[in-house]
Write a protein that holds these residues in place. Sequence first.
Motif, PDB file in Angstrom:
ATOM      1  N   ARG A   1      55.569  20.058   4.851  1.00 38.73           N
ATOM      2  CA  ARG A   1      54.426  20.217   5.756  1.00 38.73           C
ATOM      3  C   ARG A   1      53.130  20.136   4.952  1.00 38.73           C
ATOM      4  NH1 ARG A   1      55.904  22.693  10.633  1.00 38.73           N
ATOM      5  NH2 ARG A   1      58.068  22.120  11.078  1.00 38.73           N
ATOM      6  N   PHE A   2      52.089  19.572   5.581  1.00 37.48           N
ATOM      7  CA  PHE A   2      50.833  19.340   4.886  1.00 37.48           C
ATOM      8  C   PHE A   2      49.658  19.543   5.832  1.00 37.48           C
ATOM      9  CE2 PHE A   2      54.165  16.754   3.071  1.00 37.48           C
ATOM     10  CZ  PHE A   2      54.029  16.948   1.707  1.00 37.48           C
ATOM     11  N   LEU A   3      48.479  19.730   5.254  1.00 33.93           N
ATOM     12  CA  LEU A   3      47.226  19.657   6.000  1.00 33.93           C
ATOM     13  C   LEU A   3      46.181  19.025   5.092  1.00 33.93           C
ATOM     14  CD1 LEU A   3      45.617  23.213   6.253  1.00 33.93           C
ATOM     15  CD2 LEU A   3      47.679  22.806   4.972  1.00 33.93           C
ATOM     16  N   THR A   4      45.133  18.518   5.700  1.00 36.10           N
ATOM     17  CA  THR A   4      44.120  17.837   4.901  1.00 36.10           C
ATOM     18  C   THR A   4      43.267  18.861   4.149  1.00 36.10           C
ATOM     19  OG1 THR A   4      42.484  17.854   6.685  1.00 36.10           O
ATOM     20  CG2 THR A   4      44.012  15.962   6.588  1.00 36.10           C
ATOM     21  N   THR A   5      42.591  18.371   3.131  1.00 38.08           N
ATOM     22  CA  THR A   5      41.694  19.238   2.361  1.00 38.08           C
ATOM     23  C   THR A   5      40.595  19.793   3.257  1.00 38.08           C
ATOM     24  OG1 THR A   5      42.131  17.955   0.363  1.00 38.08           O
ATOM     25  CG2 THR A   5      40.146  19.315   0.368  1.00 38.08           C
ATOM     26  N   GLN A   6      40.072  18.947   4.140  1.00 36.96           N
ATOM     27  CA  GLN A   6      39.005  19.396   5.026  1.00 36.96           C
ATOM     28  C   GLN A   6      39.503  20.472   5.990  1.00 36.96           C
ATOM     29  OE1 GLN A   6      35.669  18.544   4.821  1.00 36.96           O
ATOM     30  NE2 GLN A   6      35.597  20.333   6.180  1.00 36.96           N
ATOM     31  N   LYS A   7      40.706  20.292   6.527  1.00 38.49           N
ATOM     32  CA  LYS A   7      41.256  21.300   7.448  1.00 38.49           C
ATOM     33  C   LYS A   7      41.496  22.619   6.697  1.00 38.49           C
ATOM     34  CE  LYS A   7      42.076  21.006  11.148  1.00 38.49           C
ATOM     35  NZ  LYS A   7      41.302  21.471  12.356  1.00 38.49           N
ATOM     36  N   ALA A   8      41.976  22.541   5.459  1.00 41.67           N
ATOM     37  CA  ALA A   8      42.171  23.759   4.671  1.00 41.67           C
ATOM     38  C   ALA A   8      40.840  24.483   4.462  1.00 41.67           C
ATOM     39  CB  ALA A   8      42.810  23.419   3.325  1.00 41.67           C
ATOM     40  N   ARG A   9      39.759  23.718   4.258  1.00 42.95           N
ATOM     41  CA  ARG A   9      38.430  24.334   4.127  1.00 42.95           C
ATOM     42  C   ARG A   9      38.008  24.959   5.450  1.00 42.95           C
ATOM     43  NH1 ARG A   9      36.588  19.320   1.477  1.00 42.95           N
ATOM     44  NH2 ARG A   9      36.761  19.576  -0.785  1.00 42.95           N
ATOM     45  N   ASP A  10      38.206  24.221   6.534  1.00 39.54           N
ATOM     46  CA  ASP A  10      37.791  24.725   7.853  1.00 39.54           C
ATOM     47  C   ASP A  10      38.493  26.036   8.194  1.00 39.54           C
ATOM     48  OD1 ASP A  10      36.216  22.486   8.073  1.00 39.54           O
ATOM     49  OD2 ASP A  10      37.603  21.395   9.397  1.00 39.54           O
ATOM     50  N   LEU A  11      39.791  26.127   7.813  1.00 38.39           N
ATOM     51  CA  LEU A  11      40.576  27.333   8.105  1.00 38.39           C
ATOM     52  C   LEU A  11      40.398  28.416   7.046  1.00 38.39           C
ATOM     53  CD1 LEU A  11      43.932  25.653   9.274  1.00 38.39           C
ATOM     54  CD2 LEU A  11      42.143  26.648  10.717  1.00 38.39           C
TER      55      LEU A  11
END
Length: 413
Positions: free
Chosen positions: A57-67
Amino acid sequence: MSNEAPDAWESTTLAASCEFFTDGDWVESKDQNPDGEVRLIQLADIGDGAFLNKSNRFLTTQKARDLRCSLLQPGDLLIARMADPIARCCLFPGLDQPAATVVDIAIARARKGVDQSFLSYAISDHSFRELALGAASGTTRSRISRSNLGALPTLLPPLDEQRRIAEVLRSIDEARRLSDLLITNLRLLRKLALRDLFAPQEGDEVEDTILGSLPSGWTVSPAEDVCEAVIDCKNRTPPISDTGFAVVRTPNVRNGRFVRKNLVRTDANSFEEWTRRGRPRAGDVLITREAPIGEVCAVPDDEPVCLGQRMMLYRPKSDIIDSSFLLYALQSEPVQSYLRNLGGGSTVGHVRVGDIRRLPIPCPDLATQHVVANTLAEIDVALDHACASLAQTAALKTSVASDLLSGRVRVRE
């Protein structure tokens, strides 16, 4: 775990042992992206003392920042707040990409004066696990809150002693790892032997048979021709009782072995009825017709048994086929492949009684049978010894960890 601290030990809590102790992040399915740059660590990745690296499972760098995700550091202690078991933990080894983790995994970083490896062993101790289980809640899936997890008592010896304790336990873990590696290699050797001992060598003459190419001089015969009896079970499992005679069901037959776990019993009258067609005896070979197809074992020689549903029995003609060879021949790649084809390409289906009666059996001369059977038996003996060694090492780890982590036994310089 007792709250009484030996001399010079500190009685504290898990949270107070850490400079950083928090949950993973609340990441929903909609937040994930298979092409993301940040790995999302799941509960499936947390083994009991080992990082399993199973998920994808993965998420983008931007989504990790947003969360506002907390990115993991190599050496972080990851603690599962859900079963099974609750509070299993491992040290995060680091990956070749950034990583975060889900909310049901707690992240712990030891404070000054606390060794991270020691802390992981303290959490893995049986007494700590029992406290964690007692503090958990939930009816369908048991879970411990981070606050309850952090409040669990922890005993801390002086830092040097923590490190010595961790080193002792690491040495036992290494012995377990080597035993586990030996078992893996022996199982692979067994699999290859069950293929290669029943196949012609390169350049040799071959016999073309219904089982494919076999070594020159080998024949193939239906099981009913090489056995003095092929016995089917009754069409149901006998009545179950608390004591009495053993009933061999399909779960009791695995990987060529008779498995006593979950062995059920039946009364004397039922035993007589269920063995009317023939009483299993030492030297007979049992085979499953269903769930799964083609698992086999030898009849145990230490107690009488009867057959449960979907079981059959082979009683070999000793002047034609050796009992031990028959046991291995049924596990060989040619026979197992034939059974898979009968089952529609899978071992989870079923085959008919007649299929088992007429099952093709490869038959070399008796001298060759003995060589093949003895070779495979030697591998099985080595595998048994390795499994016993692993179990003994695991028991030693539990005992030693309990003594060292409680301070009952001190590891002094």
